[in-house]
Write a protein that holds these residues in place. Structure first.
Motif, PDB file in Angstrom:
ATOM      1  N   ARG A 129       0.811  -1.216   0.000  1.00 39.76           N
ATOM      2  CA  ARG A 129       0.000   0.000   0.000  1.00 39.76           C
ATOM      3  C   ARG A 129       0.846   1.268   0.000  1.00 39.76           C
ATOM      4  O   ARG A 129       0.314   2.370   0.091  1.00 39.76           O
ATOM      5  CB  ARG A 129      -0.917   0.003   1.225  1.00 39.76           C
ATOM      6  N   GLY A 130       2.175   1.116  -0.083  1.00 42.62           N
ATOM      7  CA  GLY A 130       3.042   2.283  -0.060  1.00 42.62           C
ATOM      8  C   GLY A 130       3.017   3.007   1.262  1.00 42.62           C
ATOM      9  O   GLY A 130       3.118   4.243   1.311  1.00 42.62           O
ATOM     10  N   ALA A 131       2.917   2.275   2.351  1.00 42.01           N
ATOM     11  CA  ALA A 131       2.783   2.873   3.678  1.00 42.01           C
ATOM     12  C   ALA A 131       4.069   3.572   4.106  1.00 42.01           C
ATOM     13  O   ALA A 131       5.173   3.232   3.653  1.00 42.01           O
ATOM     14  CB  ALA A 131       2.410   1.810   4.699  1.00 42.01           C
ATOM     15  N   GLY A 132       3.915   4.528   5.010  1.00 41.00           N
ATOM     16  CA  GLY A 132       5.060   5.171   5.636  1.00 41.00           C
ATOM     17  C   GLY A 132       5.516   4.387   6.849  1.00 41.00           C
ATOM     18  O   GLY A 132       5.107   3.236   7.065  1.00 41.00           O
ATOM     19  N   LEU A 133       6.366   5.020   7.662  1.00 44.31           N
ATOM     20  CA  LEU A 133       6.926   4.319   8.815  1.00 44.31           C
ATOM     21  C   LEU A 133       5.872   3.768   9.780  1.00 44.31           C
ATOM     22  O   LEU A 133       6.027   2.650  10.275  1.00 44.31           O
ATOM     23  CB  LEU A 133       7.892   5.235   9.569  1.00 44.31           C
ATOM     24  N   PRO A 134       4.795   4.512  10.077  1.00 42.70           N
ATOM     25  CA  PRO A 134       3.805   3.930  10.995  1.00 42.70           C
ATOM     26  C   PRO A 134       3.242   2.605  10.488  1.00 42.70           C
ATOM     27  O   PRO A 134       3.033   1.672  11.276  1.00 42.70           O
ATOM     28  CB  PRO A 134       2.721   5.014  11.064  1.00 42.70           C
ATOM     29  N   GLY A 135       3.014   2.504   9.172  1.00 43.78           N
ATOM     30  CA  GLY A 135       2.535   1.249   8.615  1.00 43.78           C
ATOM     31  C   GLY A 135       3.603   0.175   8.582  1.00 43.78           C
ATOM     32  O   GLY A 135       3.343  -0.992   8.884  1.00 43.78           O
ATOM     33  N   LEU A 136       4.834   0.561   8.233  1.00 42.70           N
ATOM     34  CA  LEU A 136       5.928  -0.409   8.168  1.00 42.70           C
ATOM     35  C   LEU A 136       6.306  -0.920   9.555  1.00 42.70           C
ATOM     36  O   LEU A 136       6.874  -2.009   9.675  1.00 42.70           O
ATOM     37  CB  LEU A 136       7.142   0.220   7.486  1.00 42.70           C
ATOM     38  N   ALA A 137       6.011  -0.157  10.592  1.00 39.20           N
ATOM     39  CA  ALA A 137       6.263  -0.618  11.958  1.00 39.20           C
ATOM     40  C   ALA A 137       5.359  -1.784  12.321  1.00 39.20           C
ATOM     41  O   ALA A 137       5.607  -2.497  13.297  1.00 39.20           O
ATOM     42  CB  ALA A 137       6.073   0.526  12.942  1.00 39.20           C
ATOM     43  N   SER A 138       4.293  -1.998  11.533  1.00 37.96           N
ATOM     44  CA  SER A 138       3.394  -3.137  11.693  1.00 37.96           C
ATOM     45  C   SER A 138       2.739  -3.131  13.069  1.00 37.96           C
ATOM     46  O   SER A 138       2.384  -2.086  13.575  1.00 37.96           O
ATOM     47  CB  SER A 138       4.147  -4.444  11.395  1.00 37.96           C
ATOM     48  N   MET A 139       2.614  -4.300  13.679  1.00 35.12           N
ATOM     49  CA  MET A 139       1.877  -4.394  14.940  1.00 35.12           C
ATOM     50  C   MET A 139       2.796  -4.152  16.131  1.00 35.12           C
ATOM     51  O   MET A 139       3.828  -4.824  16.255  1.00 35.12           O
ATOM     52  CB  MET A 139       1.226  -5.778  15.067  1.00 35.12           C
ATOM     53  N   PRO A 140       2.453  -3.226  17.005  1.00 36.74           N
ATOM     54  CA  PRO A 140       3.300  -3.000  18.181  1.00 36.74           C
ATOM     55  C   PRO A 140       3.174  -4.142  19.182  1.00 36.74           C
ATOM     56  O   PRO A 140       2.149  -4.827  19.249  1.00 36.74           O
ATOM     57  CB  PRO A 140       2.736  -1.700  18.768  1.00 36.74           C
ATOM     58  N   GLU A 141       4.225  -4.341  19.950  1.00 36.05           N
ATOM     59  CA  GLU A 141       4.202  -5.385  20.979  1.00 36.05           C
ATOM     60  C   GLU A 141       3.261  -5.017  22.115  1.00 36.05           C
ATOM     61  O   GLU A 141       2.640  -5.889  22.721  1.00 36.05           O
ATOM     62  CB  GLU A 141       5.618  -5.601  21.522  1.00 36.05           C
TER      63      GLU A 141
END
Length: 310
Positions: A129-141
């Motif tokens: 989806r061409g995500a930025g850093l918040p998207g690339l960080a994926s799911m937080p622990e």
């Protein structure tokens, strides 16, 4: 899981596990039972979105009774609103229900069963989806929602390890038929992309998880920088002080302001247009007006203002 709990819930009064009756949450529930045999409650949310949901609930009741685990359940209506995806509607309803159940049970936190495969799928979806850093960080622990602390202690564990352990120990679980429905993008990633990555890069899941952690760390640093810049520009930002920043820092500060103050995630094209309008704002009568999310960013005197839709 022990590491997560030492950092996030060192001395919990009660630990809740989101238990769907599937393989992942079953493995997590049994692991939590070993660690907190007298401080555990299972939470099951019935979404009512498929005929199999009644069977999940029945299995959850039997399994928890067999293992002497307290079980709390809630039925929710997860129908999506116009413009909202069914997955988003179900996720929001689920988290709200889990938070309510956990509070009622006196739990300090809710553990979720997402694992390394889920994290890899989330990163691949973000990349597509061409995500930025918040998207690339994926799911937080760890994160908070609806006043409750949630944790994902299995993000480094592949799904195959969890399922193999359950089968070797003879523990029963259910398979959600919707997980093989390739109408959903995530399921297509699971069925097509994940095997291709495994064929090209065996053992790739920990590498993608590492990339997600790097992205999360970089985003935290950008958030700190944005907080410093917004301390200088003021909140809402003063236009003249924004103009003194580089374009990249303006972008970062504006993203942070919109996200933290209005809960709005601005698209790249919207931010580019907003930055152009800010750069051109050199006279007292210059107008700034741009749709972002469901509202608008506008000029009010020497500052920006976000006006949500009525």
């Amino acid at each position: 899981m022990a590491r997560w709990c030492e950092r996030c819930a060192a001395r919990p009064l009660k630990v809740a596990v989101a238990y769907s009756a599937g393989a992942d949450s079953t493995a997590l529930l049994l692991a939590a039972r070993q660690r907190w045999p007298d401080q555990l409650v299972a939470l099951h949310v019935h979404h009512g979105l498929q005929a199999a949901a009644d069977g999940f609930e029945s299995h959850a009741r039997r399994f928890c009774a067999l293992h002497g685990i307290e079980l709390r359940m809630e039925h929710v209506q997860a129908a999506h609103e116009p413009g909202q995806s069914p997955e988003d509607a179900a996720r929001l309803a689920r988290y709200a229900a889990l938070a309510r159940l956990a509070v009622d049970a006196g739990a300090d936190c809710v553990l979720l069963g997402q694992h390394a495969d889920d994290q890899a799928e989330t990163l691949l979806l973000a990349l597509s989806r061409g995500a930025g850093l918040p998207g690339l960080a994926s799911m937080p622990e760890r994160f908070e929602r609806a006043g409750m602390c949630f944790g994902r202690p299995l993000l480094d564990v592949p799904a195959s390890v969890l399922r193999s352990w359950l089968l070797s120990e003879g523990h029963a679980f259910v398979d959600d038929p919707s997980n093989t429905d390739t109408r959903f993008t995530r399921n297509r990633i699971r069925a097509v992309l994940m095997p291709a990555w495994e064929a090209c890069f065996p053992g790739f899941r920990p590498m993608l998880a590492r990339s997600a952690r790097h992205a999360a760390q970089a985003q935290r640093l950008l958030d700190e920088l944005a907080a410093l810049d917004l301390a200088q520009t003021g909140v809402p930002p003063q236009i003249a002080r924004l103009q003194a920043l580089s374009r990249d820092r303006q972008t970062n500060a504006l993203r942070h302001w919109l996200r933290s103050s209005a809960g709005v995630a601005a698209a790249t094209a919207q931010l580019d247009e907003l930055l152009d309008q800010i750069e051109a704002c050199t006279t007292r009568g210059h107008r700034i007006h741009l749709k972002v999310g469901t509202g608008h960013v506008e000029r009010e005197g020497g500052r920006l203002r976000y006006t949500p839709a009525l």
